[in-house]
Scaffold this active site. Sequence first.
Site, short mmCIF file in Angstrom:
data_model
loop_
_atom_site.label_atom_id
_atom_site.label_comp_id
_atom_site.label_asym_id
_atom_site.label_seq_id
_atom_site.Cartn_x
_atom_site.Cartn_y
_atom_site.Cartn_z
CD GLU A 239 -2.84 1.32 -0.50
OE1 GLU A 239 -2.09 2.09 -1.25
OE2 GLU A 239 -3.94 0.88 -0.61
CG ASP A 315 -6.28 2.73 -4.48
OD1 ASP A 315 -6.17 2.08 -5.62
OD2 ASP A 315 -5.80 3.68 -4.51
CG HIS A 433 -9.23 -0.77 -30.36
ND1 HIS A 433 -9.52 -0.08 -29.17
CD2 HIS A 433 -8.46 -1.66 -29.96
CE1 HIS A 433 -8.91 -0.36 -28.19
NE2 HIS A 433 -8.16 -1.61 -28.47
CG ASP A 452 -5.58 1.34 -28.35
OD1 ASP A 452 -6.08 0.78 -27.19
OD2 ASP A 452 -5.66 2.87 -28.58
CG HIS A 480 -17.88 -7.77 -41.48
ND1 HIS A 480 -18.76 -7.67 -42.18
CD2 HIS A 480 -17.40 -9.20 -40.90
CE1 HIS A 480 -19.04 -8.85 -42.30
NE2 HIS A 480 -18.43 -9.72 -41.78
CG ASP A 505 -21.19 -9.40 -38.71
OD1 ASP A 505 -21.46 -9.89 -39.88
OD2 ASP A 505 -22.10 -8.30 -38.30
O1 AHR Z 1 -11.15 1.74 -29.13
C1 AHR Z 1 -11.30 2.13 -27.78
C2 AHR Z 1 -10.36 3.24 -27.14
O2 AHR Z 1 -10.41 4.42 -27.96
C3 AHR Z 1 -8.71 2.88 -27.53
O3 AHR Z 1 -8.16 2.08 -26.48
C4 AHR Z 1 -8.32 4.26 -27.32
O4 AHR Z 1 -7.05 4.51 -28.32
C5 AHR Z 1 -9.25 5.36 -27.76
O5 AHR Z 1 -9.27 6.32 -26.89
O1 AHR Z 2 0.57 0.44 -3.40
C1 AHR Z 2 0.36 0.76 -4.72
C2 AHR Z 2 -1.21 0.93 -4.95
O2 AHR Z 2 -1.23 2.54 -4.45
C3 AHR Z 2 -2.15 0.21 -4.24
O3 AHR Z 2 -2.51 -0.96 -4.84
C4 AHR Z 2 -3.27 1.12 -4.27
O4 AHR Z 2 -4.32 0.87 -3.25
C5 AHR Z 2 -2.83 2.53 -4.08
O5 AHR Z 2 -3.37 3.47 -5.01
#
Ligand code: AHR
Ligand code: AHR
Length: 516
Positions: A239, A315, A433, A452, A480, A505
């Site tokens: 943490e 978290d 994508h 992506d 598609h 598709d």
């Molecule tokens: O295609 C979904 C998301 O759209 C991709 O991860 C990101 O490149 C864009 O914001």
């Molecule tokens: O300790 C790394 C991360 O920090 C934990 O997984 C998360 O709870 C916090 O954001």
Amino acid sequence: MALHRPPKPLLLVAAATGALLTGLLTGTGAAQAATSQACDIYAAGGTPCVAAHSTTRALYGSYTGSLYQVRRASDNATANIAPLSAGGVANAAAQDSFCAGTSCVITVIYDQSGRGNNLTQAPPGGFNGPAAGGYDNLANATAAPVTVGGHKAYGVFVAPGTGYRNNNTNGIATGDQPEGMYAIFDGTHYNGGCCFDYGNAERNSRDNGNGTMEAIYFGNIKVWGYGTGNGPWIMADLENGLFSGVNAGYNANDPSISHRFLTAVIKGEPNHWSIRGGNAQSGSLSTFYNGARPNVSGYNPMKKEGAIILGIGGDNSVGAAGTFYEGVMTSGYPSDATENSVQASVVAAGYSTSGSGTPGPAVGSTISLRATTACCTTRYISHSGATVSTQVVSSSSSATAKANASWIVRAGLGNGSCVSFESKNTAGSYLRHQNYQLYLHANDGSSLFAQDATFCPQAGQNGQGNSFMSNNYSSRYIRHYNNNVYIASNGGSNAFDSSTSYADDVSWVVTAPWTP
Ligand code: AHR
Ligand code: AHR
């Protein structure tokens, strides 16, 4: 949520008397034990499992209860998947028949220890997940196919946004109590998001300060800690810090490690903890840290809370990716010798990628991708500049049209277990994508581009060829629609998510390339 609780494993009962347990393990008692599995070994070492999770196999030699539950999209019905035999590999064929013609997600990963520490869809916490009510996504049940001892099985594929949790556990270490953990991951599937974890976390899904977690972390985020090379690393999420050793930040003894099947170990007791790891397919464990708690205030004594997380931060940070096959948490600090025996039993179980399903196109080959929907069986995925669509291609097409429909298969830029498609006539540009539509873009080297542009081949959903799952949106497949190409989910909110002819598709036949 009402959960089915699997029956108590025999060995939990046996563990009540050491003599009986010894008798079982040595085969001298009245009952002949099955092969000793990971949790039998931990019990014999005096550090029994208090949570045991796996979608691939039983972690007790006698375990016959449910391993996990899947839910199918067609009617929201659920089915529990059990081992083929006591102590054996999951009955993946039961999942395949239940999910045939539709898609399934993993809804429950049962605790085999008998303590009911099941993992289910993680609730919102310090951060919201992307699903309804701020919950995290559930894993696509067919996204991580493997074989174990020659039998097909499925792991838990964590795309960013996916997470499992149990905030109401029984028997998990709290405060500064000792515990051990191991997990088997896909060492080629990781990212730099926070935090692909398995282990002990906060019971309110919030950051409750230094020392309120103790989980295995795997990935290449460098915000808190790191080791040698460029990662990925096994670290401890304690943490507000991923620790690779005694120091915040860099520790020279924690190596980059990326075995296709990776054994990762974290264990902790008062002012003492350890990082270990190895190849889950062969050889032994190495110790990457063994010493005092970090030299940063707040981690000695620890303030563990005893919830269990998978695929997320304490978290409910949901930026991480990875694949989980099995893992346990123990009561007590396991000896290295016990863990070494567990590693030997994991190696003996025989994780492999061969024979795990319809193979995708071979990395290094050049291919074309033909649609299978009745409208469109002469159409291939093609590009014109950055625009991607399906186009009719035939032997009389122009050389440009043929080359526009030809793709070089590369190892997945964002996941070595999957693939990317580089344009035959535009070197360095890949299908990717963006806003769920496919484009041909030059690789900009970013982590987002890599994600992506990565697609995971599965058997074609209509029984022909392959379907290609998006690596970072694991409910979506290349599809598609009106001759444009998207990553689409079945029945989602966009027009191109239409359920009509979805299975056709998203199914593509990999053919010889129009331009070799
Ligand atoms: O295609 C979904 C998301 O759209 C991709 O991860 C990101 O490149 C864009 O914001
Ligand atoms: O300790 C790394 C991360 O920090 C934990 O997984 C998360 O709870 C916090 O954001």
